[in-house]
Design a protein around this motif. Structure first.
Motif, short mmCIF file in Angstrom:
data_model
loop_
_atom_site.label_atom_id
_atom_site.label_comp_id
_atom_site.label_asym_id
_atom_site.label_seq_id
_atom_site.Cartn_x
_atom_site.Cartn_y
_atom_site.Cartn_z
N GLN A 335 0.82 -1.22 0.00
CA GLN A 335 0.00 0.00 0.00
C GLN A 335 0.85 1.27 0.00
N GLN A 336 2.17 1.10 0.04
CA GLN A 336 3.05 2.27 0.03
C GLN A 336 3.07 2.90 -1.37
N PRO A 337 3.22 4.21 -1.48
CA PRO A 337 3.18 4.87 -2.79
C PRO A 337 4.41 4.59 -3.64
N TYR A 338 5.54 4.30 -3.02
CA TYR A 338 6.76 4.02 -3.79
C TYR A 338 7.68 3.12 -2.96
N GLY A 339 8.68 2.57 -3.62
CA GLY A 339 9.60 1.65 -2.98
C GLY A 339 9.63 0.33 -3.74
N MET A 340 10.44 -0.62 -3.25
CA MET A 340 10.59 -1.89 -3.93
C MET A 340 10.23 -3.05 -3.02
N ILE A 341 9.51 -4.02 -3.59
CA ILE A 341 9.17 -5.27 -2.91
C ILE A 341 9.76 -6.39 -3.74
N LEU A 342 10.60 -7.22 -3.13
CA LEU A 342 11.26 -8.31 -3.85
C LEU A 342 10.81 -9.65 -3.31
N HIS A 343 10.52 -10.57 -4.24
CA HIS A 343 10.21 -11.95 -3.88
C HIS A 343 11.35 -12.84 -4.35
N THR A 344 11.72 -13.80 -3.54
CA THR A 344 12.80 -14.70 -3.91
C THR A 344 12.39 -16.14 -3.62
N GLY A 345 12.98 -17.04 -4.38
CA GLY A 345 12.66 -18.46 -4.22
C GLY A 345 12.89 -19.18 -5.53
N PRO A 346 12.94 -20.50 -5.49
CA PRO A 346 13.18 -21.26 -6.72
C PRO A 346 11.99 -21.23 -7.65
N THR A 347 12.19 -21.68 -8.87
CA THR A 347 11.09 -21.81 -9.83
C THR A 347 10.02 -22.72 -9.24
N GLY A 348 8.76 -22.29 -9.37
CA GLY A 348 7.66 -23.11 -8.86
C GLY A 348 7.38 -22.91 -7.39
N SER A 349 7.87 -21.82 -6.79
CA SER A 349 7.64 -21.60 -5.36
C SER A 349 6.46 -20.67 -5.10
N GLY A 350 5.74 -20.27 -6.16
CA GLY A 350 4.54 -19.47 -5.97
C GLY A 350 4.74 -17.98 -6.06
N LYS A 351 5.92 -17.53 -6.53
CA LYS A 351 6.20 -16.09 -6.58
C LYS A 351 5.22 -15.36 -7.50
N THR A 352 5.00 -15.93 -8.69
CA THR A 352 4.11 -15.28 -9.66
C THR A 352 2.69 -15.15 -9.11
N THR A 353 2.21 -16.21 -8.45
CA THR A 353 0.86 -16.17 -7.88
C THR A 353 0.73 -15.06 -6.85
N THR A 354 1.75 -14.93 -5.98
CA THR A 354 1.70 -13.89 -4.96
C THR A 354 1.74 -12.50 -5.59
N LEU A 355 2.59 -12.33 -6.60
CA LEU A 355 2.68 -11.03 -7.26
C LEU A 355 1.38 -10.66 -7.96
N TYR A 356 0.77 -11.64 -8.65
CA TYR A 356 -0.51 -11.38 -9.30
C TYR A 356 -1.59 -11.05 -8.26
N SER A 357 -1.54 -11.71 -7.11
CA SER A 357 -2.51 -11.41 -6.05
C SER A 357 -2.33 -9.99 -5.55
N ALA A 358 -1.07 -9.58 -5.41
CA ALA A 358 -0.81 -8.21 -4.97
C ALA A 358 -1.32 -7.21 -6.00
N LEU A 359 -1.05 -7.48 -7.30
CA LEU A 359 -1.53 -6.58 -8.34
C LEU A 359 -3.05 -6.52 -8.36
N SER A 360 -3.69 -7.67 -8.15
CA SER A 360 -5.15 -7.70 -8.13
C SER A 360 -5.69 -6.86 -6.98
N THR A 361 -5.01 -6.91 -5.83
CA THR A 361 -5.42 -6.11 -4.68
C THR A 361 -5.25 -4.62 -4.95
N LEU A 362 -4.18 -4.28 -5.68
CA LEU A 362 -3.88 -2.87 -5.93
C LEU A 362 -4.62 -2.30 -7.13
N ASN A 363 -5.17 -3.17 -7.96
CA ASN A 363 -5.73 -2.74 -9.24
C ASN A 363 -7.00 -1.90 -9.07
#
Length: 587
Positions: A335-363
């Motif tokens: 909910q912050q107006p600026y800054g960086m949020i980084l996700h880390t983990g191996p392929t298939g650890s759910g990073k894309t799903t979490t990022l899409y969920s965040a975008l959906s919340t912010l959209n």
């Protein structure tokens, strides 16, 4: 009328060289006939790929008549005499227009067919699609009499005629007549002869359809087709673990790969290079995307298909597996107006799903959301999504620069792969943009070290980062065969748990049942190690503390490690000790 010759089209598509075209034209001049059959005879094209490009040349759709059933009312649109005389098959009827399949869209006989048909049905309109010659002959035999054993007919799936990629699967079970058991009929002579035209065989079509539909039915995330000297191993990745499936007969293995490459609009003639493709399918009423990757190996091409189910994408952040405290930290950060949020983990650890969920919340319409992905896995309404394409100079860094000129509020960057991209992303986060991205490291504190190793100034890292999230997916115990179990003392020692601290807690395991395919697990839940960049953590980054020092500061500021979070899931009866040891590292 086609705007380009078949030869020109094939050269533009990279299927044909000018030398091969000249050779085919010389052969055509000496034997007569058309250029297409000459190319098939030379081995440059298969029958199916030839007719696919003929359809492309004339701007009509390609269909596979060997799949599905043509309705009787459509078949009655053309008499047996007309169908056999002009070698055409009625395919569908929509709003007064009859669509007819032919092997040659330039056949002059089609004009005579059109005249004869309209003399009988003056008010009906005609449209054309293309299918292979063998498929047309098989369909004529099947629906209008004659030999019905042609190899092109009878596959047990339904095919949409909209495009080569729109394959519709009926969700049929594995065909026991075609599938062997591991170690069974798969043996075949080394150096077996292979006929590329076998991609049109009904058994091959049924095999590929069965493998895909069963994978979807079993909730697989990936399909692996692994070639070995005398067999092909089929495995599904289910809940993060590869599970072997019945093996197809070895004689079909190369034809199966060719079939998949045709479906994915890949170059079926190129076997020496890795290729990527995409197939859009409909399985059991659900739209599924398959991301296809082929890789040459010593025994043939290895195929991996990632299953992307648009309908199963979980966009509710409350259902992703966040602990309540971790969810509050993450929600506050996005909910912050600026800054960086980084996700880390191996392929298939759910990073894309979490990022899409965040975008959906912010959209929302008041914000400009843009993504840069490789590839775009899911389509998000209201979000401008761009896929990187190095061949067109659309690298992560270049697209990110272009995005910053598009007045974005929020940017999701699929991955930070190099120092240039990292520098641009950090600067964007420092100049009024919220940037979400991923990086490949083992835990949250290591992400900071990775950025500094890429050449980013620690002052910029500490000033721009809001939080770093390390993710893993851990298996859930199957609820239908869940039963109590006593933890072993040696396991408690391995995770450094005092037995007295868990007195009165009931632990569980899955016994194995039909609901979980005997594994004891069904589904997965995410673990989120969240490191907030508090003033104390930022100060540690500015000082260039080593990894151990940074980790100690993050822990003192409330970070829970992946192992701590996994132990919480174990105590809550969600997972097992085996999963803790498999997924998380010792501290």
């Amino acid at each position: 009328m086609a705007s380009k010759t078949l030869g020109q089209l094939l050269i533009e598509e990279g299927i044909l060289t000018q030398e091969q075209l000249s050779q085919a034209e010389a052969q055509q001049a000496s034997t007569g006939g058309k250029i297409g059959p000459a190319l098939v005879q030379m081995g440059v094209l298969t029958e199916e790929s030839l007719h696919y490009f003929l359809a492309l040349q004339y701007g009509v759709d390609f269909v596979d008549l060997g799949q599905g059933e043509i309705p009787p009312e459509v078949l009655k649109s053309i008499s047996k005499d007309l169908a056999l005389r002009y070698q055409v098959v009625p395919f569908s009827r929509t709003n007064g227009t009859l669509t007819v399949a032919s092997a040659d869209p330039a056949d002059p006989n089609l004009l005579r067919f059109q005249e004869d048909y309209r003399s009988l049905e003056p008010k009906s309109e005609l449209a054309y699609v293309v299918s292979t010659e063998s498929a047309v002959k098989a369909a004529l035999a099947r629906y209008y009499g004659g030999d019905s054993t042609s190899k092109a007919g009878g596959a047990a799936a339904e095919l949409s005629h909209n495009s080569m990629q729109d394959i519709v699967l009926a969700g049929q079970a594995m065909d026991p007549a075609l599938m062997g058991q591991p170690g069974g009929e798969a043996a075949a002579p080394v150096g077996e002869e292979f006929d590329e035209n076998a991609v049109n065989d009904a058994p091959v079509i049924r095999l590929v359809n069965s493998i895909i539909s069963q994978a979807v039915a079993k909730r697989a995330s990936d399909i692996h087709l692994n070639p070995f000297e005398r067999n092909m191993v089929v495995r599904y990745r289910i809940d993060g673990t590869l599970q072997p499936q019945p093996e197809p007969p070895a004689r079909y293995r190369r034809a199966m790969v060719a079939r998949i490459k045709v479906m994915g609009k890949m170059d079926i003639l190129e076997k020496r290079k890795a290729q990527d493709g995409r197939i859009k399918i409909k399985v059991q009423g659900k739209v599924i995307d398959l991301r296809v990757s082929t890789l040459p190996s010593i025994y043939g091409e290895n195929v991996v298909m990632r299953i992307l189910d648009q309908e199963s994408l979980q966009l509710d952040m409350n259902k992703l597996g966040f602990e309540s405290a971790e969810l509050a930290k993450y929600t506050d950060a996005i909910q912050q107006p600026y800054g960086m949020i980084l996700h880390t983990g191996p392929t298939g650890s759910g990073k894309t799903t979490t990022l899409y969920s965040a975008l959906s919340t912010l959209n929302n319409p008041a914000k400009n959301l843009m993504t840069i992905e490789d590839p775009v896995e899911y389509q998000l309404p209201g979000v401008i999504q761009t896929q990187v394409n190095p061949d067109a100079d659309l690298t992560f860094a270049n697209v990110l620069r272009a995005n910053l000129r598009q007045d974005p509020n929020i940017i999701m960057l699929g991955e930070i792969r190099d120092g240039e991209t990292a520098e641009i992303a950090i600067k964007a986060a420092l100049t009024g943009h919220l940037v979400l991205s991923t990086l490949h490291t083992n835990d949250a504190p290591s992400t900071v070290m990775r950025l500094i190793d890429m050449g980013v100034d620690p002052i910029d890292v500490g000033s721009s980062l809001l939080i770093v999230v390390a993710q893993r997916l851990i298996k859930r115990i199957c609820t239908q065969c869940k039963q109590p179990v006593e933890p072993q003392a040696e396991d408690l020692d391995r995770v450094m748990i005092d037995p007295k601290s868990i007195e009165g807690v009931t632990f569980y395991r899955g016994a194995g049942c039909s609901n979980c395919n005997g594994t004891g697990y069904r589904g997965r839940i995410a673990l989120y190690e969240i490191m907030r960049v508090t003033p104390a953590v930022a100060e540690s980054i500015f000082r260039r503390d080593d990894l151990n020092q940074l980790t100690e500061v993050a822990l003192s500021e409330g970070m829970q490690t992946l192992r701590m979070l996994a132990i919480n899931k174990w105590k809550a009866g969600i997972t097992t000790m085996e999963e803790i040891l498999r997924v998380t590292a010792a501290e």
